[in-house]
Write a protein that holds these residues in place. Structure first.
Motif, PDB file in Angstrom:
ATOM      1  N   ARG A  56      38.175  14.602 -12.051  1.00 14.06           N
ATOM      2  CA  ARG A  56      38.495  13.302 -12.626  1.00 14.06           C
ATOM      3  C   ARG A  56      37.307  12.379 -12.404  1.00 14.06           C
ATOM      4  O   ARG A  56      36.463  12.654 -11.565  1.00 14.06           O
ATOM      5  CB  ARG A  56      39.733  12.700 -11.962  1.00 14.06           C
ATOM      6  CG  ARG A  56      40.983  13.566 -12.078  1.00 14.06           C
ATOM      7  CD  ARG A  56      42.100  13.052 -11.183  1.00 14.06           C
ATOM      8  NE  ARG A  56      41.768  13.225  -9.774  1.00 14.06           N
ATOM      9  CZ  ARG A  56      42.084  12.373  -8.808  1.00 14.06           C
ATOM     10  NH1 ARG A  56      42.710  11.237  -9.093  1.00 14.06           N
ATOM     11  NH2 ARG A  56      41.767  12.619  -7.549  1.00 14.06           N
ATOM     12  N   GLY A  57      37.245  11.288 -13.135  1.00 14.69           N
ATOM     13  CA  GLY A  57      36.185  10.339 -12.857  1.00 14.69           C
ATOM     14  C   GLY A  57      35.387   9.909 -14.051  1.00 14.69           C
ATOM     15  O   GLY A  57      35.944   9.605 -15.123  1.00 14.69           O
ATOM     16  N   LEU A  58      34.061   9.935 -13.916  1.00 12.56           N
ATOM     17  CA  LEU A  58      33.206   9.238 -14.867  1.00 12.56           C
ATOM     18  C   LEU A  58      31.863   9.952 -15.018  1.00 12.56           C
ATOM     19  O   LEU A  58      31.259  10.385 -14.049  1.00 12.56           O
ATOM     20  CB  LEU A  58      32.965   7.822 -14.338  1.00 12.56           C
ATOM     21  CG  LEU A  58      32.165   6.834 -15.160  1.00 12.56           C
ATOM     22  CD1 LEU A  58      32.857   6.551 -16.479  1.00 12.56           C
ATOM     23  CD2 LEU A  58      31.986   5.540 -14.373  1.00 12.56           C
ATOM     24  N   GLY A  59      31.423  10.062 -16.272  1.00 19.08           N
ATOM     25  CA  GLY A  59      30.087  10.544 -16.577  1.00 19.08           C
ATOM     26  C   GLY A  59      29.277   9.422 -17.212  1.00 19.08           C
ATOM     27  O   GLY A  59      29.822   8.618 -17.977  1.00 19.08           O
ATOM     28  N   ILE A  60      27.997   9.380 -16.909  1.00 17.55           N
ATOM     29  CA  ILE A  60      27.135   8.327 -17.443  1.00 17.55           C
ATOM     30  C   ILE A  60      25.936   8.962 -18.140  1.00 17.55           C
ATOM     31  O   ILE A  60      25.294   9.871 -17.602  1.00 17.55           O
ATOM     32  CB  ILE A  60      26.646   7.390 -16.321  1.00 17.55           C
ATOM     33  CG1 ILE A  60      27.842   6.678 -15.686  1.00 17.55           C
ATOM     34  CG2 ILE A  60      25.637   6.374 -16.845  1.00 17.55           C
ATOM     35  CD1 ILE A  60      27.494   5.840 -14.484  1.00 17.55           C
ATOM     36  N   ALA A  61      25.665   8.497 -19.358  1.00 24.52           N
ATOM     37  CA  ALA A  61      24.527   9.010 -20.123  1.00 24.52           C
ATOM     38  C   ALA A  61      23.989   7.894 -21.004  1.00 24.52           C
ATOM     39  O   ALA A  61      24.742   7.039 -21.466  1.00 24.52           O
ATOM     40  CB  ALA A  61      24.947  10.201 -20.978  1.00 24.52           C
ATOM     41  N   PHE A  62      22.689   7.917 -21.235  1.00 20.58           N
ATOM     42  CA  PHE A  62      22.036   6.899 -22.057  1.00 20.58           C
ATOM     43  C   PHE A  62      21.634   7.552 -23.372  1.00 20.58           C
ATOM     44  O   PHE A  62      20.574   8.173 -23.472  1.00 20.58           O
ATOM     45  CB  PHE A  62      20.809   6.372 -21.314  1.00 20.58           C
ATOM     46  CG  PHE A  62      20.288   5.050 -21.826  1.00 20.58           C
ATOM     47  CD1 PHE A  62      21.098   4.160 -22.494  1.00 20.58           C
ATOM     48  CD2 PHE A  62      18.970   4.694 -21.596  1.00 20.58           C
ATOM     49  CE1 PHE A  62      20.612   2.935 -22.940  1.00 20.58           C
ATOM     50  CE2 PHE A  62      18.466   3.472 -22.034  1.00 20.58           C
ATOM     51  CZ  PHE A  62      19.299   2.601 -22.713  1.00 20.58           C
ATOM     52  N   GLU A  63      22.475   7.450 -24.377  1.00 20.49           N
ATOM     53  CA  GLU A  63      22.268   8.136 -25.646  1.00 20.49           C
ATOM     54  C   GLU A  63      22.246   7.144 -26.801  1.00 20.49           C
ATOM     55  O   GLU A  63      22.955   6.130 -26.785  1.00 20.49           O
ATOM     56  CB  GLU A  63      23.353   9.189 -25.874  1.00 20.49           C
ATOM     57  CG  GLU A  63      23.374  10.300 -24.832  1.00 20.49           C
ATOM     58  CD  GLU A  63      22.121  11.158 -24.839  1.00 20.49           C
ATOM     59  OE1 GLU A  63      21.364  11.114 -25.844  1.00 20.49           O
ATOM     60  OE2 GLU A  63      21.883  11.880 -23.856  1.00 20.49           O
ATOM     61  N   ALA A  64      21.441   7.456 -27.814  1.00 19.92           N
ATOM     62  CA  ALA A  64      21.266   6.550 -28.950  1.00 19.92           C
ATOM     63  C   ALA A  64      22.339   6.780 -30.005  1.00 19.92           C
ATOM     64  O   ALA A  64      22.652   7.924 -30.346  1.00 19.92           O
ATOM     65  CB  ALA A  64      19.890   6.753 -29.572  1.00 19.92           C
ATOM     66  N   PRO A  65      22.899   5.703 -30.565  1.00 20.77           N
ATOM     67  CA  PRO A  65      23.925   5.849 -31.613  1.00 20.77           C
ATOM     68  C   PRO A  65      23.304   6.146 -32.970  1.00 20.77           C
ATOM     69  O   PRO A  65      22.084   6.040 -33.159  1.00 20.77           O
ATOM     70  CB  PRO A  65      24.583   4.472 -31.611  1.00 20.77           C
ATOM     71  CG  PRO A  65      23.478   3.539 -31.225  1.00 20.77           C
ATOM     72  CD  PRO A  65      22.645   4.293 -30.219  1.00 20.77           C
ATOM     73  N   GLU A  66      24.137   6.518 -33.900  1.00 21.43           N
ATOM     74  CA  GLU A  66      23.698   6.721 -35.281  1.00 21.43           C
ATOM     75  C   GLU A  66      23.303   5.378 -35.894  1.00 21.43           C
ATOM     76  O   GLU A  66      23.912   4.341 -35.611  1.00 21.43           O
ATOM     77  CB  GLU A  66      24.830   7.342 -36.093  1.00 21.43           C
ATOM     78  CG  GLU A  66      24.472   7.669 -37.535  1.00 21.43           C
ATOM     79  CD  GLU A  66      25.641   8.265 -38.300  1.00 21.43           C
ATOM     80  OE1 GLU A  66      25.404   9.003 -39.267  1.00 21.43           O
ATOM     81  OE2 GLU A  66      26.793   7.982 -37.927  1.00 21.43           O
ATOM     82  N   THR A  67      22.259   5.403 -36.694  1.00 22.10           N
ATOM     83  CA  THR A  67      21.853   4.220 -37.443  1.00 22.10           C
ATOM     84  C   THR A  67      21.870   4.564 -38.925  1.00 22.10           C
ATOM     85  O   THR A  67      22.166   5.690 -39.312  1.00 22.10           O
ATOM     86  CB  THR A  67      20.438   3.769 -37.045  1.00 22.10           C
ATOM     87  OG1 THR A  67      19.487   4.744 -37.486  1.00 22.10           O
ATOM     88  CG2 THR A  67      20.319   3.601 -35.532  1.00 22.10           C
ATOM     89  N   GLY A  68      21.531   3.618 -39.745  1.00 16.26           N
ATOM     90  CA  GLY A  68      21.494   3.891 -41.179  1.00 16.26           C
ATOM     91  C   GLY A  68      20.386   4.845 -41.575  1.00 16.26           C
ATOM     92  O   GLY A  68      20.407   5.415 -42.669  1.00 16.26           O
ATOM     93  N   ARG A  69      19.413   5.052 -40.678  1.00 14.88           N
ATOM     94  CA  ARG A  69      18.252   5.891 -40.997  1.00 14.88           C
ATOM     95  C   ARG A  69      18.242   7.222 -40.277  1.00 14.88           C
ATOM     96  O   ARG A  69      17.508   8.127 -40.658  1.00 14.88           O
ATOM     97  CB  ARG A  69      16.964   5.135 -40.660  1.00 14.88           C
ATOM     98  CG  ARG A  69      16.744   3.891 -41.501  1.00 14.88           C
ATOM     99  CD  ARG A  69      15.638   3.013 -40.925  1.00 14.88           C
ATOM    100  NE  ARG A  69      14.468   3.774 -40.528  1.00 14.88           N
ATOM    101  CZ  ARG A  69      13.470   3.263 -39.810  1.00 14.88           C
ATOM    102  NH1 ARG A  69      13.527   2.001 -39.403  1.00 14.88           N
ATOM    103  NH2 ARG A  69      12.429   4.004 -39.489  1.00 14.88           N
ATOM    104  N   ARG A  70      19.044   7.366 -39.212  1.00 12.72           N
ATOM    105  CA  ARG A  70      19.002   8.605 -38.460  1.00 12.72           C
ATOM    106  C   ARG A  70      20.350   8.875 -37.807  1.00 12.72           C
ATOM    107  O   ARG A  70      21.180   7.970 -37.639  1.00 12.72           O
ATOM    108  CB  ARG A  70      17.917   8.543 -37.391  1.00 12.72           C
ATOM    109  CG  ARG A  70      18.183   7.490 -36.329  1.00 12.72           C
ATOM    110  CD  ARG A  70      17.068   7.407 -35.318  1.00 12.72           C
ATOM    111  NE  ARG A  70      17.389   6.452 -34.259  1.00 12.72           N
ATOM    112  CZ  ARG A  70      16.546   6.105 -33.289  1.00 12.72           C
ATOM    113  NH1 ARG A  70      15.336   6.621 -33.263  1.00 12.72           N
ATOM    114  NH2 ARG A  70      16.913   5.240 -32.361  1.00 12.72           N
ATOM    115  N   THR A  71      20.532  10.129 -37.423  1.00 15.26           N
ATOM    116  CA  THR A  71      21.752  10.490 -36.714  1.00 15.26           C
ATOM    117  C   THR A  71      21.681   9.984 -35.277  1.00 15.26           C
ATOM    118  O   THR A  71      20.641   9.505 -34.819  1.00 15.26           O
ATOM    119  CB  THR A  71      21.936  12.016 -36.702  1.00 15.26           C
ATOM    120  OG1 THR A  71      20.848  12.601 -35.975  1.00 15.26           O
ATOM    121  CG2 THR A  71      21.972  12.580 -38.115  1.00 15.26           C
ATOM    122  N   ALA A  72      22.781  10.119 -34.577  1.00 12.69           N
ATOM    123  CA  ALA A  72      22.781   9.813 -33.144  1.00 12.69           C
ATOM    124  C   ALA A  72      21.933  10.860 -32.413  1.00 12.69           C
ATOM    125  O   ALA A  72      21.564  11.892 -32.971  1.00 12.69           O
ATOM    126  CB  ALA A  72      24.203   9.807 -32.610  1.00 12.69           C
TER     127      ALA A  72
END
Length: 377
Positions: free
Chosen positions: A43-59
């Motif tokens: 149980r608990g929490l994971g942390i990651a720094f990931e980029a979201p999808e934009t109009g020009r590229r996928t996530a």
């Protein structure tokens, strides 16, 4: 990366440990998350720094890996925060969420590889570099041209003192210690708390650019931090670094010469090769007491015995010395390495029809009832 099947015998019938996985979207952090969720009722929490999808590229690839991990863990009491783990803000948010939902933390797994870090105390931005120390590095390297492998020549200049220190600031133990400080200040460390940070030693073949280079200086700082944290925790808990074996990850593929070394190592070890999930399963067994912790004389948990076996290393050295463009395909698993790199980003996955359009708009997982917020990058 395949997730392990549930193992009721190892998981037990009750709730699993409360864990915080920092760097849960890739490499060993992702592997530890999968194993914890699927076999130990984590149980608990994971942390990651990931980029979201934009109009020009996928996530970013890690965004989709996290979404799939959440699907595999459907029903688990686990949430994912998308934010910069180096920031004070995410430490506060994570502590708030853990305190409100789970109480004290049993386990913190730290698995961060990053190009830069902003020091929260000074505001200075540090940039990590992968360079040798003392003298320049010249070695063979694996190059793919039109999908055909060849052996190239690599030259890296030695790092200066400022580059070494900056790399230590990014990849050393400073942020890991700040996470422990943040949880301890909120009285969120459970009795018997354990924390581990992922590290690597590797072969003397790659030592000049890794263990004896800027990254190695950072890993030494990480290990020194582990010993200091372990002493500070005393009878209340333990802190260790975990020396994992070689793997094809986003972080490892950035290291010069590692492609050639890993391709040869995979050919030499064959069915003895240990994937990140294999090693994460072994780590969880040790952390839960199902197996001996297996510390070396420096207090590190060693998962790399399969790689560092003297016979294995001797065979890798022989192949490394012989390797040239004409012989590389017989001495190393170059096709395997190329496919493994592709799979990090969703390519070369068996059973996937790449002619069929895929949905790229995938929400970041936010399990109901956890009160999780996500932040724009």
């Amino acid at each position: 990366m395949a997730a392990p099947d549930p193992d009721p015998a190892s998981a037990g019938d009750g709730p699993g440990p409360v864990a915080l996985v920092i760097g849960s979207s890739a490499g060993y952090g992702l592997a530890a998350t999968l194993v914890g969720l699927r076999t130990h009722r984590m149980r608990g929490l994971g942390i990651a720094f990931e980029a979201p999808e934009t109009g020009r590229r996928t996530a970013s690839a890690g965004w989709y890996r996290t979404a799939r991990t959440a699907e595999l863990a459907a029903g688990a009491d686990f949430a994912f925060l998308r934010d910069d783990a180096f920031s004070d803000g995410v430490k506060e948010e994570a502590a708030d969420l853990l305190a409100a939902r789970f109480g004290k933390v049993d386990l913190l797994i730290y698995s961060i590889a990053a190009p830069r870090r902003t020091d929260p105390l000074t505001g200075e931005v540090h940039h990590s570099v992968i360079k040798p120390l003392g003298t320049d590095y010249r070695a063979k390297t694996l190059v793919f041209e039109d999908s055909a492998p060849r052996i190239g020549a690599l030259h890296l200049p030695a790092a200066d003192g400022a580059e070494r220190e900056a790399t230590v600031q990014v990849m050393g133990g400073a942020d890991w210690q700040l996470w422990i400080d943040a949880l301890q200040s909120r009285d969120l460390l459970a009795d018997g708390f354990r924390t581990v940070a992922l590290s690597y030693v590797g072969s003397d073949i790659t030592a000049p650019v890794y263990r004896a280079g800027t990254i190695g200086a950072a890993k030494q700082h990480l290990e020194d931090t582990a010993r200091a944290l372990d002493a500070r925790l005393g009878d209340a808990g333990h802190a260790h670094t975990v020396v994992a074996g070689a793997a094809v990850t986003q972080a490892s593929t950035a290291i010069p010469s590692i492609a050639l070394y890993t391709s040869i190592l995979h050919r030499v070890t064959a069915d003895r090769w240990q994937t990140p999930v294999d090693q994460a399963a072994a780590l969880w067994s040790r952390l839960t007491g199902a197996a001996a912790l297996g510390l070396d004389d420096q207090g590190r948990v060693r998962l790399d015995d399969w790689e560092m076996n003297p016979e294995v290393q001797a065979a890798v050295r022989t192949a490394w010395d012989r390797a040239d463009t004409d012989s590389i395909s017989t001495l190393a698993d170059t096709d395997w390495f190329r496919d493994q790199v592709g799979r990090l980003y969703g390519w070369h996955v068996p059973g996937v029809d790449y002619e069929t359009p895929a949905e790229t708009t995938v929400p970041w997982p936010a399990p109901a009832g956890l009160g999780v917020t996500t932040h724009s990058s």
